[in-house]
Design a protein around this motif. Sequence first.
Motif, PDB file in Angstrom:
ATOM      1  N   GLN A  83       0.820  -1.205   0.000  1.00 27.91           N
ATOM      2  CA  GLN A  83       0.000   0.000   0.000  1.00 27.91           C
ATOM      3  C   GLN A  83       0.855   1.256   0.000  1.00 27.91           C
ATOM      4  OE1 GLN A  83      -3.140   0.561  -0.434  1.00 27.91           O
ATOM      5  NE2 GLN A  83      -3.072   2.748  -0.019  1.00 27.91           N
ATOM      6  N   LEU A  84       1.968   1.227   0.741  1.00 27.29           N
ATOM      7  CA  LEU A  84       2.848   2.394   0.799  1.00 27.29           C
ATOM      8  C   LEU A  84       3.568   2.588  -0.533  1.00 27.29           C
ATOM      9  CD1 LEU A  84       3.235   4.416   2.998  1.00 27.29           C
ATOM     10  CD2 LEU A  84       5.251   3.194   3.776  1.00 27.29           C
ATOM     11  N   LEU A  85       3.936   1.488  -1.202  1.00 32.54           N
ATOM     12  CA  LEU A  85       4.537   1.609  -2.532  1.00 32.54           C
ATOM     13  C   LEU A  85       3.531   2.146  -3.536  1.00 32.54           C
ATOM     14  CD1 LEU A  85       6.687  -1.642  -2.754  1.00 32.54           C
ATOM     15  CD2 LEU A  85       7.501   0.710  -2.522  1.00 32.54           C
ATOM     16  N   LYS A  86       2.274   1.748  -3.381  1.00 32.62           N
ATOM     17  CA  LYS A  86       1.219   2.288  -4.245  1.00 32.62           C
ATOM     18  C   LYS A  86       1.087   3.791  -4.042  1.00 32.62           C
ATOM     19  CE  LYS A  86      -3.731   1.814  -5.215  1.00 32.62           C
ATOM     20  NZ  LYS A  86      -4.990   1.127  -4.824  1.00 32.62           N
ATOM     21  N   GLU A  87       1.163   4.235  -2.783  1.00 31.68           N
ATOM     22  CA  GLU A  87       1.099   5.656  -2.488  1.00 31.68           C
ATOM     23  C   GLU A  87       2.336   6.387  -3.030  1.00 31.68           C
ATOM     24  OE1 GLU A  87      -1.102   8.002  -0.576  1.00 31.68           O
ATOM     25  OE2 GLU A  87      -2.197   6.542  -1.744  1.00 31.68           O
ATOM     26  N   ALA A  88       3.497   5.725  -2.934  1.00 30.90           N
ATOM     27  CA  ALA A  88       4.715   6.343  -3.477  1.00 30.90           C
ATOM     28  C   ALA A  88       4.586   6.544  -4.980  1.00 30.90           C
ATOM     29  CB  ALA A  88       5.919   5.474  -3.152  1.00 30.90           C
ATOM     30  N   SER A  89       3.990   5.584  -5.662  1.00 24.38           N
ATOM     31  CA  SER A  89       3.762   5.730  -7.102  1.00 24.38           C
ATOM     32  C   SER A  89       2.801   6.871  -7.388  1.00 24.38           C
ATOM     33  CB  SER A  89       3.212   4.422  -7.674  1.00 24.38           C
ATOM     34  OG  SER A  89       2.926   4.553  -9.043  1.00 24.38           O
ATOM     35  N   ARG A  90       1.824   7.055  -6.509  1.00 25.73           N
ATOM     36  CA  ARG A  90       0.837   8.122  -6.723  1.00 25.73           C
ATOM     37  C   ARG A  90       1.487   9.501  -6.597  1.00 25.73           C
ATOM     38  NH1 ARG A  90      -1.984  11.501  -3.591  1.00 25.73           N
ATOM     39  NH2 ARG A  90      -1.177  10.550  -1.673  1.00 25.73           N
ATOM     40  N   VAL A  91       2.330   9.701  -5.585  1.00 29.95           N
ATOM     41  CA  VAL A  91       2.883  11.040  -5.343  1.00 29.95           C
ATOM     42  C   VAL A  91       4.050  11.353  -6.275  1.00 29.95           C
ATOM     43  CG1 VAL A  91       2.166  10.926  -2.941  1.00 29.95           C
ATOM     44  CG2 VAL A  91       4.487  10.279  -3.533  1.00 29.95           C
ATOM     45  N   LEU A  92       4.666  10.339  -6.868  1.00 31.66           N
ATOM     46  CA  LEU A  92       5.776  10.588  -7.786  1.00 31.66           C
ATOM     47  C   LEU A  92       5.281  11.200  -9.088  1.00 31.66           C
ATOM     48  CD1 LEU A  92       8.214   7.540  -7.610  1.00 31.66           C
ATOM     49  CD2 LEU A  92       8.796   9.934  -7.303  1.00 31.66           C
ATOM     50  N   LYS A  93       6.089  12.092  -9.631  1.00 28.47           N
ATOM     51  CA  LYS A  93       5.789  12.625 -10.955  1.00 28.47           C
ATOM     52  C   LYS A  93       6.082  11.558 -12.005  1.00 28.47           C
ATOM     53  CE  LYS A  93       7.007  17.393  -9.681  1.00 28.47           C
ATOM     54  NZ  LYS A  93       7.932  18.524  -9.930  1.00 28.47           N
ATOM     55  N   PRO A  94       5.447  11.625 -13.164  1.00 27.33           N
ATOM     56  CA  PRO A  94       5.767  10.671 -14.232  1.00 27.33           C
ATOM     57  C   PRO A  94       7.262  10.699 -14.543  1.00 27.33           C
ATOM     58  CG  PRO A  94       3.781  11.877 -14.780  1.00 27.33           C
ATOM     59  CD  PRO A  94       4.332  12.530 -13.549  1.00 27.33           C
ATOM     60  N   GLY A  95       7.867   9.520 -14.570  1.00 28.24           N
ATOM     61  CA  GLY A  95       9.305   9.432 -14.788  1.00 28.24           C
ATOM     62  C   GLY A  95      10.120   9.638 -13.531  1.00 28.24           C
ATOM     63  N   GLY A  96       9.465   9.832 -12.375  1.00 28.21           N
ATOM     64  CA  GLY A  96      10.170  10.030 -11.115  1.00 28.21           C
ATOM     65  C   GLY A  96      10.876   8.780 -10.643  1.00 28.21           C
ATOM     66  N   THR A  97      11.759   8.955  -9.662  1.00 31.77           N
ATOM     67  CA  THR A  97      12.624   7.862  -9.193  1.00 31.77           C
ATOM     68  C   THR A  97      12.264   7.491  -7.762  1.00 31.77           C
ATOM     69  OG1 THR A  97      14.421   8.657 -10.599  1.00 31.77           O
ATOM     70  CG2 THR A  97      15.010   7.155  -8.821  1.00 31.77           C
ATOM     71  N   ILE A  98      12.285   6.184  -7.492  1.00 27.52           N
ATOM     72  CA  ILE A  98      12.129   5.699  -6.131  1.00 27.52           C
ATOM     73  C   ILE A  98      13.374   4.921  -5.754  1.00 27.52           C
ATOM     74  CG2 ILE A  98      10.859   3.641  -6.919  1.00 27.52           C
ATOM     75  CD1 ILE A  98       9.440   3.652  -4.191  1.00 27.52           C
ATOM     76  N   VAL A  99      13.900   5.198  -4.578  1.00 26.42           N
ATOM     77  CA  VAL A  99      15.083   4.515  -4.062  1.00 26.42           C
ATOM     78  C   VAL A  99      14.711   3.919  -2.713  1.00 26.42           C
ATOM     79  CG1 VAL A  99      17.469   4.747  -3.328  1.00 26.42           C
ATOM     80  CG2 VAL A  99      16.633   6.104  -5.251  1.00 26.42           C
ATOM     81  N   VAL A 100      14.888   2.605  -2.583  1.00 25.03           N
ATOM     82  CA  VAL A 100      14.600   1.909  -1.328  1.00 25.03           C
ATOM     83  C   VAL A 100      15.908   1.342  -0.805  1.00 25.03           C
ATOM     84  CG1 VAL A 100      13.241   0.132  -0.190  1.00 25.03           C
ATOM     85  CG2 VAL A 100      12.289   1.330  -2.168  1.00 25.03           C
ATOM     86  N   CYS A 101      16.311   1.762   0.393  1.00 26.43           N
ATOM     87  CA  CYS A 101      17.558   1.313   0.997  1.00 26.43           C
ATOM     88  C   CYS A 101      17.274   0.556   2.280  1.00 26.43           C
ATOM     89  CB  CYS A 101      18.487   2.492   1.285  1.00 26.43           C
ATOM     90  SG  CYS A 101      19.144   3.261  -0.215  1.00 26.43           S
ATOM     91  N   LYS A 102      18.137  -0.409   2.572  1.00 27.92           N
ATOM     92  CA  LYS A 102      18.022  -1.230   3.771  1.00 27.92           C
ATOM     93  C   LYS A 102      19.178  -0.934   4.718  1.00 27.92           C
ATOM     94  CE  LYS A 102      14.365  -3.827   2.966  1.00 27.92           C
ATOM     95  NZ  LYS A 102      13.227  -3.901   3.888  1.00 27.92           N
ATOM     96  N   THR A 103      18.870  -0.994   6.007  1.00 26.39           N
ATOM     97  CA  THR A 103      19.922  -0.801   7.012  1.00 26.39           C
ATOM     98  C   THR A 103      20.558  -2.115   7.409  1.00 26.39           C
ATOM     99  OG1 THR A 103      18.255  -0.921   8.763  1.00 26.39           O
ATOM    100  CG2 THR A 103      18.820   1.248   7.930  1.00 26.39           C
ATOM    101  N   SER A 104      19.952  -3.239   7.031  1.00 22.75           N
ATOM    102  CA  SER A 104      20.521  -4.557   7.324  1.00 22.75           C
ATOM    103  C   SER A 104      20.464  -5.395   6.062  1.00 22.75           C
ATOM    104  CB  SER A 104      19.763  -5.234   8.467  1.00 22.75           C
ATOM    105  OG  SER A 104      18.403  -5.385   8.129  1.00 22.75           O
TER     106      SER A 104
END
Length: 829
Positions: free
Chosen positions: A639-660
């Motif tokens: 659901q949060l990734l769906k929301e991230a897609s909604r707020v991103l502009k077309p062609g926008g970038t998503i970066v997901v980083c892990k601490t472990s």
Amino acid sequence: MSDDLQAPLRPKRKWHVVDFLVQFRWIVVIFVVLPVSFTIYFMTYLGDVRSEWKSYKQRQKEHDENVKKVIKRLKERNPKKDGLVCTARKPYIAVGMRNVDYKRARHFEVDLSAFRNVLEIDTQRKIARVEPLVNMGQITRVTCPLNLALAVVAEFDDLTVGGLINGYGIEGSSHIFGLFSDTVVSYEIVLANGQLVRATQDNEHSDLFYAIPWSQGTLGLLVAAEIKLIDIKEYMRLTYKPVKGNLQEIAQAYSDSFAPRFGGLDEPGAIPEKVPEFVETMIYTPTEAVCMTGIYASKEEAKKKGNVINEVGWWFKPWFYQHAQTALKKGEFVEYIPTRQYYHRHTRSIYWEGKLILPFADQFWFRFLLGWMMPPKISLLKATQGEAIRNYYHDNHVIQDMLVPLYKVGDALEWVHREMEVYPIWLCPHRLYKSPVKTMIYAEPGFEHQRRQGDTPYSQMYTDVGVYYAPGPVLRREVFDGAEAVRRMESWLIENHGFQPQYAVSELDEKKFWTMFDAGHYDHCRRKYGAVGTFMSVYYKSKKGRKTEKEVQEAEQAILEEPIAEVDEPGSVLAFTDDAVLPASLVLDALKELGNGVSDKCEPQIITQASSLSQLPQGTSSVDIVFALCRSIEFPSDQLLKEASRVLKPGGTIVVCKTSETDKTTSVLERKLLLSGFLEAQALQTKSSQLCSGVKAKKPSWKIGSSFALKKPSKALPKLQIDDDSDLIDEDSLLTEEDLKKPQPVVADDCEVGSTRKACKNCTCGRAEAEEKVEKLQSTVDLRSFQSACGSCGLGDAFRCSTCPYKGLPPFKPGEKVAFSSNFLAADI
């Protein structure tokens, strides 16, 4: 009181004729202003009732006709001959104290006086659709009987929706819902070219939606708005709590009354436990104040035995601010006030300004005899004051609101005491939301990293410090320079990231004005929607003093001639994490290392503890980069990734980083991003000690619902290159003698001739054998004496047993002649 809070000593002021006029102005008010005000109130009430009798359909029809008139009027304007566009309202009708001097220059008037209807109350969607001249008294009269109300109801009856949207509006519920403009769902605006547009926070005019508040009607003409409604109850349970101490202690007690130090305001728009629904504080002296907190209560609760009901709306009742002051002697107490009367509790006394206008109006005998005519209309007070009295009030009177961060309220109170000595002082909190774009007023950069009392990840808590009354030096007949005091107040606000509502008298020059407010998004919308050269800029509309036509025209022309700078704006970044803290430096360093080209000027919007969120507060297609930092493999959720897609502009970038790091971390993240609709997911490596790995992906470069034409490939004929020197072959030479023989027509067999088909003499198709078999069976079996042991013999071979004597015959009924169908030998497929 400490020495640094002592007000400076001032010499005595000389007595002038204007002082005499102000002191005895009550004569004009009682015999002229009050009767005329009451008549206007009554006639307005009758007009509102007549409007309420009309159906919503009829009101909408009238609204559409009035909008057409506005559009037609705008198109009649000749930019070369006519002045800038202004409404046709008289300058003195505005409720604010600022002089409407801009209308003294040549201007082009557009009449909006017909726009004062409540167009619809949608109880299902909890939305009120209203026109801009609908005032607070009118709308509460309609909604309160339905147990509904605007989320933010300004106190004065005369305050209009248009003024509260284009300017500034606040109420005791603003610590939950924000300012009045924050509760608006959509605006209907007529642009400079006569086009009617509807602006919401997520449609194609979302930039205009965020630019309208505080713009003073300089982007277009507001003709309707949809505003959020909330459920209410019949009464307000109000608690009066006296506070005694110095100004810093009073400020802390005020903050504690609605924003507990342990938190409680973490959900946007929610009303957590222990957080009251209404808050205000009135400071009566430098050491005494009363904090009031209210929650809605039902009629049944209010009328329980022992509860006190106070109907403060009756004309003979004590003025509300004086009634609240009794808590300083009585101690803490609780009472129930009818909700609508509570909303307009300060109307009759105009807060405490009524005491200056009519010094004896708070006495019982006046309230009982003439209180029903209160309050005098502010517009009539301004219309009857004259130039001399108006200038007197500018120099010797203070009506200002200081919007300051909650943690600086104590400093603001001490400054007001030193410089102005104005009491009472009104305190009212409000959220200042973090918008997807930087609007004219905005929260302190990075407030979410150092959240103080009342702050949330989405909003910073501010407070309106209301300073309304004659300063102490004026009451003591000492010299007081009002203009210089306002200039110092404005400088203090700029230094402390505060704001000054534009209804008040301002001494700001243009440079300082745009230092206090941000012009970037406002100027962008002015240019985009053609407001430059049609509507006056908000600075010149707020500027003190007369504006000549030449001055305004030159200012507008300078804006038109100014080239639009091609500046690389820092990309907007939204960062969220399931952790409690996410430093902005970590986000920016990570994005730079991963090659996302983030500017140092970028201020990422950070949301912590986001694992419980189902929706992000940003608007659709408003963010360039989304950065997610997570500890758990389950975060971020689908659901949060769906929301991230909604707020991103077309062609926008998503970066997901892990601490472990785990063996499957990268592959799981890549799969989640691809299943959420992102493209080009790829693993990343980082050198940061705080980050182990990450995945980068892109949002598709098209918007949901967009369409485009498919380009059909043109079928071009193949180009043959013929060598004229090569030998050509005559195709006739390739035919043999057998190919040249004339084909003989096929003669049909007798089997295929006639209406009833039968076997021919030389039958080769099998019909002769079949007919012979039938004749043989019919000669051995008498169908007229047909009997069947199983009952299935006449149904056909599929139903007959292996020893059936009728094997091979078509289906038949007892006593009838067996015949073959015309398609007996036809293929089944």
